[in-house]
Design a protein around this motif. Structure first.
Motif, PDB file in Angstrom:
ATOM      1  N   GLU A 226       0.834  -1.188   0.000  1.00 60.19           N
ATOM      2  CA  GLU A 226       0.000   0.000   0.000  1.00 60.19           C
ATOM      3  C   GLU A 226       0.878   1.250   0.000  1.00 60.19           C
ATOM      4  O   GLU A 226       1.851   1.339   0.750  1.00 60.19           O
ATOM      5  N   LEU A 227       0.520   2.201  -0.844  1.00 56.82           N
ATOM      6  CA  LEU A 227       1.148   3.519  -0.884  1.00 56.82           C
ATOM      7  C   LEU A 227       0.066   4.530  -0.547  1.00 56.82           C
ATOM      8  O   LEU A 227      -1.041   4.472  -1.103  1.00 56.82           O
ATOM      9  N   GLY A 228       0.366   5.457   0.375  1.00 56.96           N
ATOM     10  CA  GLY A 228      -0.685   6.374   0.756  1.00 56.96           C
ATOM     11  C   GLY A 228      -0.190   7.637   1.427  1.00 56.96           C
ATOM     12  O   GLY A 228       1.011   7.890   1.535  1.00 56.96           O
ATOM     13  N   PHE A 229      -1.163   8.410   1.868  1.00 62.52           N
ATOM     14  CA  PHE A 229      -0.906   9.668   2.566  1.00 62.52           C
ATOM     15  C   PHE A 229      -1.673   9.650   3.878  1.00 62.52           C
ATOM     16  O   PHE A 229      -2.867   9.357   3.910  1.00 62.52           O
ATOM     17  N   LEU A 230      -0.982   9.953   4.960  1.00 65.97           N
ATOM     18  CA  LEU A 230      -1.582   9.957   6.296  1.00 65.97           C
ATOM     19  C   LEU A 230      -1.417  11.347   6.895  1.00 65.97           C
ATOM     20  O   LEU A 230      -0.306  11.888   6.955  1.00 65.97           O
ATOM     21  N   GLU A 231      -2.517  11.928   7.324  1.00 63.49           N
ATOM     22  CA  GLU A 231      -2.472  13.215   8.029  1.00 63.49           C
ATOM     23  C   GLU A 231      -2.552  12.931   9.528  1.00 63.49           C
ATOM     24  O   GLU A 231      -3.572  12.445  10.030  1.00 63.49           O
ATOM     25  N   GLN A 232      -1.466  13.217  10.235  1.00 63.55           N
ATOM     26  CA  GLN A 232      -1.358  12.930  11.668  1.00 63.55           C
ATOM     27  C   GLN A 232      -1.404  14.234  12.452  1.00 63.55           C
ATOM     28  O   GLN A 232      -0.611  15.141  12.225  1.00 63.55           O
ATOM     29  N   THR A 233      -2.343  14.314  13.381  1.00 63.17           N
ATOM     30  CA  THR A 233      -2.453  15.468  14.276  1.00 63.17           C
ATOM     31  C   THR A 233      -2.106  15.014  15.680  1.00 63.17           C
ATOM     32  O   THR A 233      -2.750  14.110  16.217  1.00 63.17           O
ATOM     33  N   ILE A 234      -1.082  15.621  16.287  1.00 58.34           N
ATOM     34  CA  ILE A 234      -0.596  15.226  17.616  1.00 58.34           C
ATOM     35  C   ILE A 234      -0.692  16.406  18.575  1.00 58.34           C
ATOM     36  O   ILE A 234      -0.328  17.532  18.229  1.00 58.34           O
ATOM     37  N   GLN A 235      -1.184  16.131  19.782  1.00 59.30           N
ATOM     38  CA  GLN A 235      -1.086  17.103  20.870  1.00 59.30           C
ATOM     39  C   GLN A 235       0.093  16.703  21.745  1.00 59.30           C
ATOM     40  O   GLN A 235       0.091  15.636  22.351  1.00 59.30           O
ATOM     41  N   ARG A 236       1.111  17.547  21.799  1.00 51.28           N
ATOM     42  CA  ARG A 236       2.311  17.233  22.555  1.00 51.28           C
ATOM     43  C   ARG A 236       2.045  17.343  24.055  1.00 51.28           C
ATOM     44  O   ARG A 236       1.056  17.923  24.510  1.00 51.28           O
ATOM     45  N   ARG A 237       2.961  16.805  24.859  1.00 53.24           N
ATOM     46  CA  ARG A 237       2.836  16.845  26.316  1.00 53.24           C
ATOM     47  C   ARG A 237       2.641  18.276  26.809  1.00 53.24           C
ATOM     48  O   ARG A 237       3.348  19.186  26.389  1.00 53.24           O
ATOM     49  N   GLY A 238       1.650  18.475  27.681  1.00 60.52           N
ATOM     50  CA  GLY A 238       1.348  19.810  28.182  1.00 60.52           C
ATOM     51  C   GLY A 238       0.263  20.498  27.393  1.00 60.52           C
ATOM     52  O   GLY A 238      -0.395  21.401  27.897  1.00 60.52           O
ATOM     53  N   GLY A 239       0.060  20.091  26.153  1.00 65.88           N
ATOM     54  CA  GLY A 239      -1.060  20.585  25.372  1.00 65.88           C
ATOM     55  C   GLY A 239      -0.829  21.878  24.621  1.00 65.88           C
ATOM     56  O   GLY A 239      -1.696  22.314  23.872  1.00 65.88           O
ATOM     57  N   ALA A 240       0.326  22.539  24.779  1.00 64.19           N
ATOM     58  CA  ALA A 240       0.537  23.844  24.155  1.00 64.19           C
ATOM     59  C   ALA A 240       1.045  23.736  22.723  1.00 64.19           C
ATOM     60  O   ALA A 240       0.906  24.676  21.945  1.00 64.19           O
ATOM     61  N   ILE A 241       1.648  22.617  22.362  1.00 64.33           N
ATOM     62  CA  ILE A 241       2.210  22.439  21.028  1.00 64.33           C
ATOM     63  C   ILE A 241       1.450  21.334  20.307  1.00 64.33           C
ATOM     64  O   ILE A 241       1.244  20.249  20.849  1.00 64.33           O
ATOM     65  N   TRP A 242       1.045  21.640  19.072  1.00 58.90           N
ATOM     66  CA  TRP A 242       0.348  20.672  18.231  1.00 58.90           C
ATOM     67  C   TRP A 242       1.175  20.431  16.975  1.00 58.90           C
ATOM     68  O   TRP A 242       1.761  21.362  16.429  1.00 58.90           O
ATOM     69  N   GLU A 243       1.191  19.196  16.535  1.00 54.97           N
ATOM     70  CA  GLU A 243       1.882  18.837  15.302  1.00 54.97           C
ATOM     71  C   GLU A 243       0.867  18.458  14.226  1.00 54.97           C
ATOM     72  O   GLU A 243      -0.060  17.700  14.483  1.00 54.97           O
ATOM     73  N   ASN A 244       1.075  18.986  13.027  1.00 56.34           N
ATOM     74  CA  ASN A 244       0.375  18.523  11.834  1.00 56.34           C
ATOM     75  C   ASN A 244       1.416  17.857  10.953  1.00 56.34           C
ATOM     76  O   ASN A 244       2.225  18.544  10.315  1.00 56.34           O
ATOM     77  N   ASN A 245       1.429  16.540  10.954  1.00 60.14           N
ATOM     78  CA  ASN A 245       2.448  15.783  10.230  1.00 60.14           C
ATOM     79  C   ASN A 245       1.860  15.211   8.945  1.00 60.14           C
ATOM     80  O   ASN A 245       0.968  14.375   8.975  1.00 60.14           O
ATOM     81  N   HIS A 246       2.381  15.684   7.818  1.00 61.97           N
ATOM     82  CA  HIS A 246       1.935  15.237   6.496  1.00 61.97           C
ATOM     83  C   HIS A 246       2.840  14.075   6.102  1.00 61.97           C
ATOM     84  O   HIS A 246       4.031  14.268   5.828  1.00 61.97           O
ATOM     85  N   THR A 247       2.280  12.885   6.064  1.00 63.24           N
ATOM     86  CA  THR A 247       3.096  11.670   6.051  1.00 63.24           C
ATOM     87  C   THR A 247       2.797  10.795   4.838  1.00 63.24           C
ATOM     88  O   THR A 247       1.648  10.399   4.604  1.00 63.24           O
ATOM     89  N   PHE A 248       3.847  10.496   4.072  1.00 61.93           N
ATOM     90  CA  PHE A 248       3.744   9.532   2.972  1.00 61.93           C
ATOM     91  C   PHE A 248       4.091   8.148   3.521  1.00 61.93           C
ATOM     92  O   PHE A 248       5.065   7.993   4.254  1.00 61.93           O
ATOM     93  N   THR A 249       3.290   7.169   3.172  1.00 63.63           N
ATOM     94  CA  THR A 249       3.454   5.842   3.763  1.00 63.63           C
ATOM     95  C   THR A 249       3.667   4.775   2.692  1.00 63.63           C
ATOM     96  O   THR A 249       3.090   4.839   1.597  1.00 63.63           O
ATOM     97  N   VAL A 250       4.506   3.806   3.036  1.00 62.68           N
ATOM     98  CA  VAL A 250       4.712   2.606   2.225  1.00 62.68           C
ATOM     99  C   VAL A 250       4.572   1.415   3.174  1.00 62.68           C
ATOM    100  O   VAL A 250       5.318   1.306   4.150  1.00 62.68           O
ATOM    101  N   THR A 251       3.615   0.543   2.904  1.00 65.84           N
ATOM    102  CA  THR A 251       3.336  -0.580   3.794  1.00 65.84           C
ATOM    103  C   THR A 251       3.330  -1.888   3.015  1.00 65.84           C
ATOM    104  O   THR A 251       2.656  -2.000   1.989  1.00 65.84           O
TER     105      THR A 251
END
Length: 268
Positions: A226-251
């Motif tokens: 599988e080849l794809g695109f994953l949009e990952q949203t992370i709330q970091r420890r403490g809650g003040a920093i958020w990550e929007n990770n645009h991720t290409f995947t090979v499975t």
């Protein structure tokens, strides 16, 4: 008679489709809330092997999983992980699994941690599949007990000072849509939400969300890629920093059975 059967089949799928849509809306809502905090946007590449291999002809199977996760596309490490386990198949649509995982996470992005750190996990899960709307829907509920390494600097080295214990629960809904008459090539969708809980969790009970779209192809009856695109949203420890990770995947995924080779026939 045919109309009745079709109507019955579509009752559950409607609920599942609605739930899938609700999860997607929740993801958008979380992203909107994150816009009020510090945002870190990254481009990742994840390469994964997932194997669920039956052992003999019984209900037991071996789960083998390894992941390489690179940040800044492939220039830097984000994380690597191994996740072995055992499967027990109760029915063609219901499987219980449990195992262990080890992960190592590295500094990356605009708000990197000061050090790389290890994590051990015990995990248990239920996977249940249903056929609805002409598709197969996979529901996966996973519970994780996590020991996260808290690091201390000694000279030029970082060492684990303490293992912080946390709990996390994950729910994933996944389906595939055939793109060819042979059904060898397909479109894959999934949505997964992660929630932290326990006495050591504060400020970020929401952990992350993963929304995935990809194209898969069956290389053999037991192997697919599988080849794809994953949009990952992370709330970091403490809650003040958020990550929007645009991720290409090979499975690469396999359910090749591990069986004993047949004994050669003896001549009379």
């Amino acid at each position: 008679m045919l109309k009745t059967a079709t109507h019955t089949q579509e009752n559950n799928p409607g609920l599942k489709t609605l739930f899938f849509a609700a999860l997607s809306l929740f993801s958008l809502e979380v992203t909107a809330e994150a816009s009020d905090n510090e945002l870190d946007s990254n481009a990742h590449v994840w390469m994964t092997y997932v194997g669920d291999h039956p052992l003999g002809d019984g209900p037991w199977g071996l789960h083998l999983e390894g992941q390489v996760r690179r940040s800044d596309l492939v220039d830097e490490w984000q994380q690597w992980m191994v996740r072995p386990g055992l499967n027990y198949t109760l029915s063609p649509s219901l499987t219980l699994s449990a195992g262990w995982a080890y992960a190592k996470t590295y500094p990356y992005g605009d708000y990197p941690v000061a050090f790389d750190f290890p994590e051990h996990r015990a995990w248990e899960q239920i996977t249940y599949s249903v056929k609805a709307l002409g598709l197969e829907w996979q529901n996966r509920l996973r519970l994780e007990q996590r020991w996260i390494g808290e690091m201390e600097r000694t000279g030029n080295d970082w060492n684990v000072e303490n293992w912080r214990y946390e709990n996390r629960i994950r729910y994933m809904l996944r389906t595939t849509l055939p793109l060819t008459a042979s059904k060898k090539t397909y479109l894959a969708f999934s949505e997964e939400i992660f929630v932290n809980f326990g006495s050591n969790v504060s400020g970020n009970f929401f952990d992350q969300n993963r929304l995935f779209l990809g194209v898969g192809h069956k290389l053999s009856p037991h192997t697919r890629i599988e080849l794809g695109f994953l949009e990952q949203t992370i709330q970091r420890r403490g809650g003040a920093i958020w990550e929007n990770n645009h991720t290409f995947t090979v499975t690469l995924a396999s359910n090749w059975p591990f069986k004993k080779k047949a004994k050669p026939l003896s001549l009379p």
